[in-house]
Scaffold this active site. Structure first.
Site, PDB file in Angstrom:
ATOM      1  N   SER A 110      42.195  44.974  37.633  1.00 37.40           N
ATOM      2  CA  SER A 110      43.399  44.144  37.591  1.00 37.40           C
ATOM      3  C   SER A 110      43.389  43.295  36.318  1.00 37.40           C
ATOM      4  CB  SER A 110      43.487  43.287  38.860  1.00 37.40           C
ATOM      5  OG  SER A 110      44.736  42.643  38.951  1.00 37.40           O
ATOM      6  N   GLU A 205      46.888  51.939  37.343  1.00 38.98           N
ATOM      7  CA  GLU A 205      47.297  51.416  38.643  1.00 38.98           C
ATOM      8  C   GLU A 205      48.089  50.149  38.405  1.00 38.98           C
ATOM      9  OE1 GLU A 205      46.297  48.398  40.304  1.00 38.98           O
ATOM     10  OE2 GLU A 205      45.102  47.681  38.612  1.00 38.98           O
ATOM     11  N   HIS A 275      45.042  48.166  43.856  1.00 37.70           N
ATOM     12  CA  HIS A 275      44.984  47.020  44.767  1.00 37.70           C
ATOM     13  C   HIS A 275      45.003  47.508  46.215  1.00 37.70           C
ATOM     14  CE1 HIS A 275      45.968  45.090  40.981  1.00 37.70           C
ATOM     15  NE2 HIS A 275      45.735  43.919  41.536  1.00 37.70           N
TER      16      HIS A 275
END
Length: 310
Positions: A110, A205, A275
């Site tokens: 992330s 992602e 996530h």
């Protein structure tokens, strides 16, 4: 190599908060207790009382955590407690040569993607797109697959990730594996923190990004000439968004079909990364061989730092 064998090497893991603070402070203690019970030495540089606004500490405090962890001779792995946001504020102050020279394996995903991009761009040092401490090791109910995959990757010397999804093209390609969170990759596009990777395998992602935004970011990478130099794109999880009546049927599948017709390299799906609770670990900068067929695909990773080599 098993977790017990890793522990017998007196593995030291440092905890840092380069982005947000732990939303559940009890998770830090839970995770530390679990690792120490397995023989892992934990060096905690995160202080919940030092949190500042939405961050794990002030900018100077978070940078100091990174530096202290990198300089700690008893640490082999530096793991972020969580992502959220904050790494972008630190990039100009991070001494990436110092980070690389430490020989530490930096782990996270992330928001941590910005650090991984900068580290590879500046030094060609590798890192791990892998678990976060608070949400994974400190979870009330840890996901065994996520933790086991991390330990397996850390033990090396190779690591295999696989996936199944409809519509993937037949491939057999090799190259440098790199990527992470799409929004964070785009946040450093056009800067000194964006590594030029030729012949790469790009994994991506994101969370709560509408399909049209995903499309727009990937088109920007194409327009910038980045995707023309890649062997393939492998998409992980892109959940958390909400469609509206105005989308008129434009959903992720419609967007994916357009990308596959438009982008200059093959697009695969089915990567268990993002996530989501059940997640693989991917060494950023490793060499990979991607083999895909109608029945699924495998990505074999090699030439990355492990506890054998760190």
């Amino acid at each position: 190599m098993t977790l017990q064998q890793i522990a017998h090497q007196k593995l030291g893991i440092a905890l840092v908060a380069p982005g947000g603070y732990a939303p559940e402070p009890e998770a830090i203690g839970r995770g530390i207790a679990r690792l120490e019970a397995q023989g892992i030495l934990v060096h905690n540089y995160y202080d919940h009382d030092a949190r500042h606004l939405r961050f794990g500490a002030s900018d100077a405090g978070r940078l100091a955590q990174l530096n202290a962890a990198a300089d700690d001779p008893d640490v082999q792995v530096v793991m972020a407690i969580r992502g959220q946001y904050g790494m972008s504020r630190l990039l100009p102050q991070i001494d990436f040569e110092r980070m690389a020279a430490s020989g530490k394996i930096f782990v996270g995903y992330s928001d941590v993607t910005a650090f991984q991009m900068g580290l590879y761009a500046k030094t060609r040092a590798l890192s791990y797109a892998g678990p976060m401490f608070a949400g994974d090791f400190g979870a009330a109910e840890p996901v065994d697959f996520t933790l086991d995959d991390f330990w397996h990757c850390l033990a090396g010397p190779t690591h295999v990730v696989s996936g199944t999804a409809a519509g993937n093209p037949a491939l057999d390609v090799g190259g440098t594996v790199w990527g992470g969170n799409l929004a964070m990759i785009m946040s450093v596009a056009g800067t000194e923190y964006f590594p030029p990777v030729d012949g790469g395998i790009l994994f991506l992602e994101d969370i709560a990004e509408h399909p049209y935004r995903i499309e727009r970011m990937l088109l920007q990478l194409m327009h910038a000439g980045v995707l023309q130099r890649q062997q393939a794109i492998v998409l992980g999880d892109f959940s958390g968004y909400r469609l509206s009546p105005g989308d008129n049927g434009y959903d992720f599948e419609q967007m994916l079909a357009y990308l596959r017709q438009t982008l200059p390299c093959p697009v695969l799906t089915g990567l268990a990364f993002g996530h989501i609770p059940r997640r693989v670990t991917i060494p950023f900068g490793a060499q990979g061989r991607l083999v895909s067929s109608d029945s699924g695909w495998t990505l074999t990773l090699s030439d990355y730092p492990t506890v054998r080599t760190a």
